[in-house]
Design a protein around this motif. Structure first.
Motif, PDB file in Angstrom:
ATOM      1  N   ALA A   1      -3.266 -19.540  -5.894  1.00 19.12           N
ATOM      2  CA  ALA A   1      -3.529 -20.976  -5.854  1.00 19.12           C
ATOM      3  C   ALA A   1      -4.889 -21.196  -5.215  1.00 19.12           C
ATOM      4  N   ASP A   2      -5.538 -22.268  -5.617  1.00 16.21           N
ATOM      5  CA  ASP A   2      -6.903 -22.541  -5.176  1.00 16.21           C
ATOM      6  C   ASP A   2      -7.099 -24.052  -5.187  1.00 16.21           C
ATOM      7  N   GLU A   3      -8.127 -24.533  -4.505  1.00 14.90           N
ATOM      8  CA  GLU A   3      -8.176 -25.983  -4.295  1.00 14.90           C
ATOM      9  C   GLU A   3      -9.531 -26.463  -3.820  1.00 14.90           C
ATOM     10  N   VAL A   4      -9.685 -27.779  -3.878  1.00 16.95           N
ATOM     11  CA  VAL A   4     -10.867 -28.488  -3.389  1.00 16.95           C
ATOM     12  C   VAL A   4     -10.387 -29.607  -2.478  1.00 16.95           C
TER      13      VAL A   4
ATOM     14  N   TYR B   1       6.099 -13.977  -8.853  1.00 11.90           N
ATOM     15  CA  TYR B   1       6.406 -15.420  -8.823  1.00 11.90           C
ATOM     16  C   TYR B   1       6.904 -15.913  -7.468  1.00 11.90           C
ATOM     17  N   LYS B   2       6.643 -15.123  -6.431  1.00 15.04           N
ATOM     18  CA  LYS B   2       7.091 -15.511  -5.098  1.00 15.04           C
ATOM     19  C   LYS B   2       5.900 -15.657  -4.174  1.00 15.04           C
ATOM     20  N   MET B   3       6.093 -16.472  -3.143  1.00 14.19           N
ATOM     21  CA  MET B   3       5.151 -16.449  -2.036  1.00 14.19           C
ATOM     22  C   MET B   3       5.929 -16.094  -0.772  1.00 14.19           C
ATOM     23  N   TYR B   4       5.255 -16.126   0.352  1.00 11.55           N
ATOM     24  CA  TYR B   4       5.819 -15.651   1.622  1.00 11.55           C
ATOM     25  C   TYR B   4       7.218 -16.211   1.898  1.00 11.55           C
ATOM     26  N   ASN B   5       8.041 -15.344   2.401  1.00 11.16           N
ATOM     27  CA  ASN B   5       9.398 -15.671   2.859  1.00 11.16           C
ATOM     28  C   ASN B   5      10.316 -16.082   1.711  1.00 11.16           C
ATOM     29  N   ASP B   6      10.115 -15.386   0.586  1.00 10.46           N
ATOM     30  CA  ASP B   6      11.030 -15.525  -0.556  1.00 10.46           C
ATOM     31  C   ASP B   6      11.011 -16.929  -1.172  1.00 10.46           C
TER      32      ASP B   6
ATOM     33  N   ILE C   1      -2.987  -5.175 -11.101  1.00  7.49           N
ATOM     34  CA  ILE C   1      -3.401  -6.462 -10.540  1.00  7.49           C
ATOM     35  C   ILE C   1      -4.698  -6.324  -9.778  1.00  7.49           C
ATOM     36  N   TRP C   2      -5.398  -7.435  -9.680  1.00  4.62           N
ATOM     37  CA  TRP C   2      -6.752  -7.420  -9.144  1.00  4.62           C
ATOM     38  C   TRP C   2      -6.775  -7.262  -7.626  1.00  4.62           C
ATOM     39  N   LEU C   3      -5.901  -7.976  -6.935  1.00  2.00           N
ATOM     40  CA  LEU C   3      -5.986  -8.056  -5.477  1.00  2.00           C
ATOM     41  C   LEU C   3      -4.666  -7.640  -4.819  1.00  2.00           C
ATOM     42  N   PRO C   4      -4.370  -6.342  -4.833  1.00  2.00           N
ATOM     43  CA  PRO C   4      -3.066  -5.899  -4.331  1.00  2.00           C
ATOM     44  C   PRO C   4      -2.870  -6.138  -2.826  1.00  2.00           C
ATOM     45  N   VAL C   5      -3.935  -6.084  -2.035  1.00  2.59           N
ATOM     46  CA  VAL C   5      -3.766  -6.359  -0.599  1.00  2.59           C
ATOM     47  C   VAL C   5      -3.299  -7.802  -0.416  1.00  2.59           C
ATOM     48  N   HIS C   6      -3.902  -8.704  -1.178  1.00  5.97           N
ATOM     49  CA  HIS C   6      -3.430 -10.091  -1.120  1.00  5.97           C
ATOM     50  C   HIS C   6      -1.932 -10.156  -1.449  1.00  5.97           C
ATOM     51  N   ALA C   7      -1.547  -9.448  -2.484  1.00  3.92           N
ATOM     52  CA  ALA C   7      -0.160  -9.522  -2.942  1.00  3.92           C
ATOM     53  C   ALA C   7       0.819  -9.050  -1.871  1.00  3.92           C
ATOM     54  N   VAL C   8       0.479  -7.978  -1.231  1.00  2.00           N
ATOM     55  CA  VAL C   8       1.405  -7.427  -0.242  1.00  2.00           C
ATOM     56  C   VAL C   8       1.246  -8.113   1.112  1.00  2.00           C
ATOM     57  N   ALA C   9       0.015  -8.263   1.561  1.00  2.00           N
ATOM     58  CA  ALA C   9      -0.218  -8.764   2.919  1.00  2.00           C
ATOM     59  C   ALA C   9       0.148 -10.245   3.034  1.00  2.00           C
ATOM     60  N   ILE C  10      -0.340 -11.055   2.117  1.00  2.00           N
ATOM     61  CA  ILE C  10      -0.072 -12.495   2.225  1.00  2.00           C
ATOM     62  C   ILE C  10       1.373 -12.786   1.829  1.00  2.00           C
ATOM     63  N   VAL C  11       1.768 -12.267   0.675  1.00  2.00           N
ATOM     64  CA  VAL C  11       3.085 -12.628   0.146  1.00  2.00           C
ATOM     65  C   VAL C  11       4.216 -11.996   0.964  1.00  2.00           C
ATOM     66  N   HIS C  12       4.102 -10.727   1.277  1.00  2.00           N
ATOM     67  CA  HIS C  12       5.254 -10.046   1.890  1.00  2.00           C
ATOM     68  C   HIS C  12       5.165  -9.882   3.404  1.00  2.00           C
TER      69      HIS C  12
ATOM     70  N   GLY D   1      -4.266 -19.155   3.408  1.00  2.00           N
ATOM     71  CA  GLY D   1      -2.928 -19.530   3.850  1.00  2.00           C
ATOM     72  C   GLY D   1      -1.850 -18.745   3.118  1.00  2.00           C
ATOM     73  N   LEU D   2      -0.619 -18.958   3.509  1.00  2.00           N
ATOM     74  CA  LEU D   2       0.490 -18.172   2.955  1.00  2.00           C
ATOM     75  C   LEU D   2       0.953 -18.691   1.597  1.00  2.00           C
ATOM     76  N   ALA D   3       0.322 -19.743   1.092  1.00  2.00           N
ATOM     77  CA  ALA D   3       0.611 -20.216  -0.263  1.00  2.00           C
ATOM     78  C   ALA D   3      -0.516 -19.876  -1.228  1.00  2.00           C
ATOM     79  N   HIS D   4      -1.442 -19.050  -0.785  1.00  2.00           N
ATOM     80  CA  HIS D   4      -2.608 -18.746  -1.614  1.00  2.00           C
ATOM     81  C   HIS D   4      -2.315 -17.689  -2.675  1.00  2.00           C
ATOM     82  N   SER D   5      -1.404 -16.770  -2.370  1.00  2.00           N
ATOM     83  CA  SER D   5      -1.167 -15.651  -3.283  1.00  2.00           C
ATOM     84  C   SER D   5       0.296 -15.563  -3.685  1.00  2.00           C
TER      85      SER D   5
END
Lengths: 315, 315, 315, 315
Positions: free
Chosen positions: A97-100, B121-126, B255-266, B113-117
């Motif tokens: 997700a991304d934003e302005v 189809y999930k974001m942080y905390n399921d 996927i392009w940004l796996p650190v984002h996927a694991v670190a932010i999401v999980h 933020g934790l809704a960025h990645s």
């Protein structure tokens, strides 16, 4: 007071040239490393108190019909796009997700910068107001100030001292009340302090469910007669839980915001508006500790005349 | 690594549920009052180091052709209007300046933020990624995190350790290098730390006079193999002086940004991007002190998936 | 030419006061009802030719690094939100999409208004340029002009006349070429005409796949020596398929855009930029008919110094 | 009506596939060159009537607290900057003004595009609503329609016919009233017409000095029972002087805007909102001529679900 009184006051409190003719920081210069170090030593428990209001379209106090737009939030990429399988660059369930955001710098919690106010066509440190054009502030923008704002903070809780939820709209805080507050709270004023002066005016408005009667109307605060006290005590910055900082109406027969004219233009004093002080005040009342480490670095927006900020107190 | 490896890693480092099913703060929970108090005690001199870049149209690294707009600054009131005698509400030489800013939250120095990645189809905390719609992030926005970010900071200066101005674009920081950096700098990792990992990549770009080859391209950083170390050490947040946080290309086939996927999401780990660390690194090299009080509260933008911030280190 | 020549020219072509001291329409006054009626009678087949380029972030010619932002499009409501079941107010599969746009008025196809240019601190009809402040144009904005622009249109296709795809970047259209074009096309100039002067410069740029060398650089057009001819022929408006309207570099030793200075400020002549004329020109070459009904009413943006428009020719 | 009735109606009036599976223009296809040519022949005097309201922050009817922002106008360059001698690139008194606008496409006078409304997760011509994402409308945007809108216009002046200033807020225009209006005005409905249906509702609001009770509330208009008549008569577009186009409340037990659902989604009918028809109506009442040349090409905003427009009638 009339303008002659204003001009007399200005001669009394002016900081033009005090930190050199090139200075763009004003009273923030008073936050010395030594004072900052001492401020850090005030942290006893590590509790943190946010002094900002949430930044959003309806949560901030500016009247939406003015040109000072409240924060607008527009998404460039969404999770729903990912769900629908239409997000460019997504792979399966991996996406983003991304934003302005767009907002008036004065919309929510902010510092007024030294290019925000003019008096006799001048801004802080004898600079021509024409330096603030459609291209922004060529001098005195928020950037030089923005990186300094970790300091000692002191809360002055006037409503509690006076036994009320919030100051009456026509209450004008006096020097005597300020000194009484320091005394009652058991702290003394020190050079380089950030004073958080609570009026209860934001709480008053929000407890009623909205900001309808808040921005642009009468408000409690202090008038220009308090400025010499702030100057004598080498205060670095003052923030209030009201929208226009000063007591309004001001009593000045000519100009609307005389404290802005003298404090920002001539003292180079940093003024904070829409700082939410109620939760901090509650804690200070409980433990009796009114001094703390203050942090409040605004976004370093080049050319800007104000700086949105998320300030906090650490006790 | 492939996705099977990613899924294995996720099981290893996941923080879903660790702070309850309602949690929206992730690793920022690790910044306890006790840790914050200890951080304040690190201030010895009171010197402050800004870690932000100036926010303006050309001073930030996003490519202006993307939809991530760089900061635009539009004046509502100017000093030139006052000079010309056309400012509404002005009296003589008394008037003011006012303005609006618009920018991508990711344009300059910011926390993701934790809704960025999203991953699967999930974001942080399921939580379902569909909670992030055109109306913004209904959960996991930047607000719950924004008020916590005063903590102990540690700078890990990899380029200095490796005897270079900046890490090569294809340099991938290893766990071993991280541990060596701690050892060389004479500090240990503690729970709730904010790690500032310097790559030199922002300095590399700006020394060349612009951001042309910076955003969207290869960059030094670390890969997913470092995440277990961060998890074991209860790191609260990591910020880098690069644009996309992680080593790119990542090596992941899918996927392009796996650190984002694991670190932010999980992990719910807070990631900082475009933190300018060079001045701080210079000072740390001089006095040999790499731990300090860190402050970095982003604007509490409701619904936002990132938070612009002016972070600083106080030594 | 030097400024003395400019001033002599201004005396020759000035329309200040011609339509009264209150006039804010300039040469658009020449589009009389009678001329508009005659224009409608030119429609033979009912074919319509759009003269606009698509308005979007990458499809318009402004350099994205300038403050003239290209059109940004931000969604407030999306179909993907509806699919995901998170759109407020939606019922089952019933919902909607909504949006915001932001752009420079000069970004794409537009008319320059009479408050866009200043010469000797004046704008059209002897008005002070200080009337154009951060609050917008208090006089001479686009609104009074905006409602008049249905008129006779004439295409002057210079590249075809000269046997080339597009005029050379240093080609300067002469009065003689204009008269030859009218003659070759079998039409005569009439009072109140909207002249569409094709240079081929937009086609040249877009055929190369982008606008990289288009905006801000040299371009074919005409110089100030053509203005007396336009004045004598009572031309109501001129639009070009280039970005800056006039031949650049202009040859004037002092100011960058002398045609703007004389035509907009002193003639009150409406200038159109970024009008895409290639499809219309193709059709005119096929049927030999170069006169038509022109429609091109810009958005009536209060206070604006230019007006985005979707112009069209009806043959 | 309930949804079963809605579905029956949809089968009756659907245009899906009528102009091919690739079509993105809907009823605008009915404006043939022949019909456009005939429309031009209606011009008798050359008088022009603007049908737009001024686009500005307070002059447009959207509630400023909604996310549909009213037009904001921000200056990039001003005449006051020139006066003050601080405009970059200026030479003496030669300079310019420049600007940015931002607005909801639905804020003022506009056409609803074929991607604006969804029913059963579909938009016009059997397309998935997920094609409308945060990136905009991938299909059915305003662009294909935007270049066609020169046509015959007919004003149906219901308030005059019914002897009132404006229709009562709960007035629901019937087919019988439409046919009576045509008869009374001495015109007949022809394929490809743009019908301007006057309710007087904008005049009612503005005569009271503001838009407070206008947007989002009850309004006169027509309901879904009129749609078969429009379909039988091959109407190309309908514009109203109200904010939400249709009679509200609609009477539908389930969805808020059933005319939008059937007309936009299934007929591909172009709907115009906030068209100011009072001046035109005045003239038509005077000369008894209710048919004219209509021009109303919206800005060709790529991906947009609506198009701001300056429409006009030429008589």
């Amino acid at each position: 007071m009339g303008d002659a009184q204003l001009d007399g006051l200005i001669r009394q409190v002016s900081n033009w040239g005090r930190w050199g003719s090139e200075d763009e920081r004003g009273t923030v210069n008073l936050i010395t490393p030594e004072r900052r170090r001492a401020a850090a030593s005030l942290v006893r428990q590590g509790a943190i108190f946010s002094l900002a209001i949430p930044f959003n379209l309806e949560g901030v106090p500016q009247l939406p019909v003015t040109r000072r737009i409240n924060p607008h939030h527009w998404m460039l990429q969404t999770g729903t796009d990912l769900c629908a399988g239409v997000q460019a660059g997504a792979v399966g369930g991996w996406g983003y997700a991304d934003e302005v955001v767009a907002m008036a710098t004065h919309a929510a919690t902010h510092w007024d910068g030294l290019a925000h106010s003019f008096y006799e066509y001048k801004m802080y440190n004898d600079r021509d107001c024409a330096l603030v054009s459609a291209a922004g502030a060529a001098q005195n923008d928020i950037v030089p100030i923005s990186s300094q704002l970790v300091a000692r903070g002191v809360l002055l809780d006037f409503p509690r001292m006076l036994g009320t939820e919030s100051l009456a709209l026509d209450h004008r805080i006096s020097i005597s009340e300020i000194e009484t507050a320091f005394e009652r709270e058991g702290v003394e004023s020190l050079p380089g302090d950030v004073l958080l002066m609570r009026t209860g005016n934001m709480g008053r408005a929000t407890h009623r469910g909205g900001w309808e009667d808040y921005a642009g109307t009468d408000e409690p605060g202090f008038g220009i007669e308090v400025l010499p006290w702030l100057q004598e005590h080498d205060v670095a910055a003052v923030a209030m839980d009201n929208w226009g900082f000063e007591a309004l109406p001001s009593g000045n027969p000519t100009i609307w915001l005389p404290v802005h004219a003298v404090a920002i233009v001539h003292m180079g004093l940093l003024l904070g508006e829409n700082f939410m002080l109620d939760a901090l005040a509650e804690d200070c009342a409980l433990d009796g500790v009114y001094e703390f480490l203050f942090t409040g670095l605004p976004l370093p927006l080049s050319g800007a005349v104000a700086g949105p900020v998320h300030p906090a107190a650490v006790k």
